[in-house]
Design an enzyme around this catalytic site. Structure first.
Site, mmCIF file in Angstrom:
data_model
loop_
_atom_site.group_PDB
_atom_site.id
_atom_site.type_symbol
_atom_site.label_atom_id
_atom_site.label_comp_id
_atom_site.label_asym_id
_atom_site.label_seq_id
_atom_site.Cartn_x
_atom_site.Cartn_y
_atom_site.Cartn_z
ATOM 1 N N LEU A 24 0.675 28.865 7.333
ATOM 2 C CA LEU A 24 -0.484 29.613 6.867
ATOM 3 C C LEU A 24 -0.402 29.993 5.392
ATOM 4 O O LEU A 24 -1.425 30.197 4.757
ATOM 5 C CB LEU A 24 -0.650 30.884 7.702
ATOM 6 C CG LEU A 24 -0.944 30.669 9.187
ATOM 7 C CD1 LEU A 24 -0.983 32.007 9.911
ATOM 8 C CD2 LEU A 24 -2.257 29.922 9.362
ATOM 9 N N HIS A 25 0.801 30.113 4.851
ATOM 10 C CA HIS A 25 0.962 30.557 3.467
ATOM 11 C C HIS A 25 0.870 29.375 2.511
ATOM 12 O O HIS A 25 1.508 28.358 2.724
ATOM 13 C CB HIS A 25 2.320 31.240 3.301
ATOM 14 C CG HIS A 25 2.429 32.039 2.047
ATOM 15 N ND1 HIS A 25 2.560 31.455 0.807
ATOM 16 C CD2 HIS A 25 2.430 33.373 1.844
ATOM 17 C CE1 HIS A 25 2.648 32.405 -0.104
ATOM 18 N NE2 HIS A 25 2.570 33.580 0.501
ATOM 19 N N PRO A 26 0.062 29.499 1.446
ATOM 20 C CA PRO A 26 0.015 28.413 0.463
ATOM 21 C C PRO A 26 1.374 28.252 -0.220
ATOM 22 O O PRO A 26 2.105 29.211 -0.388
ATOM 23 C CB PRO A 26 -1.039 28.864 -0.547
ATOM 24 C CG PRO A 26 -1.480 30.207 -0.144
ATOM 25 C CD PRO A 26 -0.780 30.616 1.102
ATOM 26 N N ARG A 27 1.680 27.042 -0.600
ATOM 27 C CA ARG A 27 2.962 26.767 -1.231
ATOM 28 C C ARG A 27 2.809 25.613 -2.199
ATOM 29 O O ARG A 27 1.903 24.807 -2.081
ATOM 30 C CB ARG A 27 4.020 26.440 -0.191
ATOM 31 C CG ARG A 27 3.768 25.080 0.459
ATOM 32 C CD ARG A 27 4.245 24.947 1.878
ATOM 33 N NE ARG A 27 3.344 25.629 2.767
ATOM 34 C CZ ARG A 27 3.689 26.658 3.535
ATOM 35 N NH1 ARG A 27 4.900 27.060 3.591
ATOM 36 N NH2 ARG A 27 2.825 27.270 4.276
#
Length: 161
Positions: free
Chosen positions: A114-117
């Protein structure tokens, strides 16, 4: 999917000390910090929160170089944060040890969460805590970025300085 050049991209920069207010778990004896005349914090963000073997390898490698103040991994975000404390040499060695494992064991082509990277070793902030100036952290960030680039061929972005 990111092109191969960007798969290992690492952000290295300076940040602000922001202790976790939700938990009070210490993975070390606070008295150990008294022996450090200079202290830097690095809360390294890594794009892995599901593979316990990789997570354990990262934490173990960091503990061999410096003090691991805290770490956490999140399955939904598929992300972990390892908070290191130490002098400049200890922090540098901890970052490079973690980076070696990350490069070997995390394949961004198979990464989701779910977290942008941007990359496997996603963010490496350096924060002065005791008897260290921001300029020292900037110098350390440049040194670490150069080593990541030359030894592991990781592209890096230096930010916030």
């Amino acid at each position: 999917m990111l092109p191969p050049f960007w798969q290992g991209l690492t952000n290295i920069g300076t940040g602000l000390f922001a202790p976790d207010q939700t938990e009070n778990k210490l993975n070390y004896d606070p008295a150990v910090l008294v022996s450090h005349t200079q202290l830097i914090q690095s809360a390294i963000n890594i794009s892995e929160g599901r593979n316990s073997e990789v997570i354990t390898s990262i934490v173990t490698a960091a503990k061999e170089c410096c003090l691991v103040a805290d770490w956490s991994a999140d399955v939904d975000h598929n992300r972990m944060v390892v908070t290191l404390l130490g002098n400049a040499d200890e922090i540098e060695n901890g970052i490079l040890s973690i980076a070696n494992i990350v490069v070997q064991k995390i394949d961004m082509r198979n990464q989701s969460g779910l977290h942008p990277r941007i990359g496997a070793l996603d963010v490496v902030p350096l924060t002065p805590i005791r008897n260290v100036q921001m300029a020292d952290c900037i110098t350390l960030s440049e040194k670490v970025a150069q080593k990541l680039s030359t030894t592991l061929q990781l592209p890096t972005i230096l930010y916030e300085y």
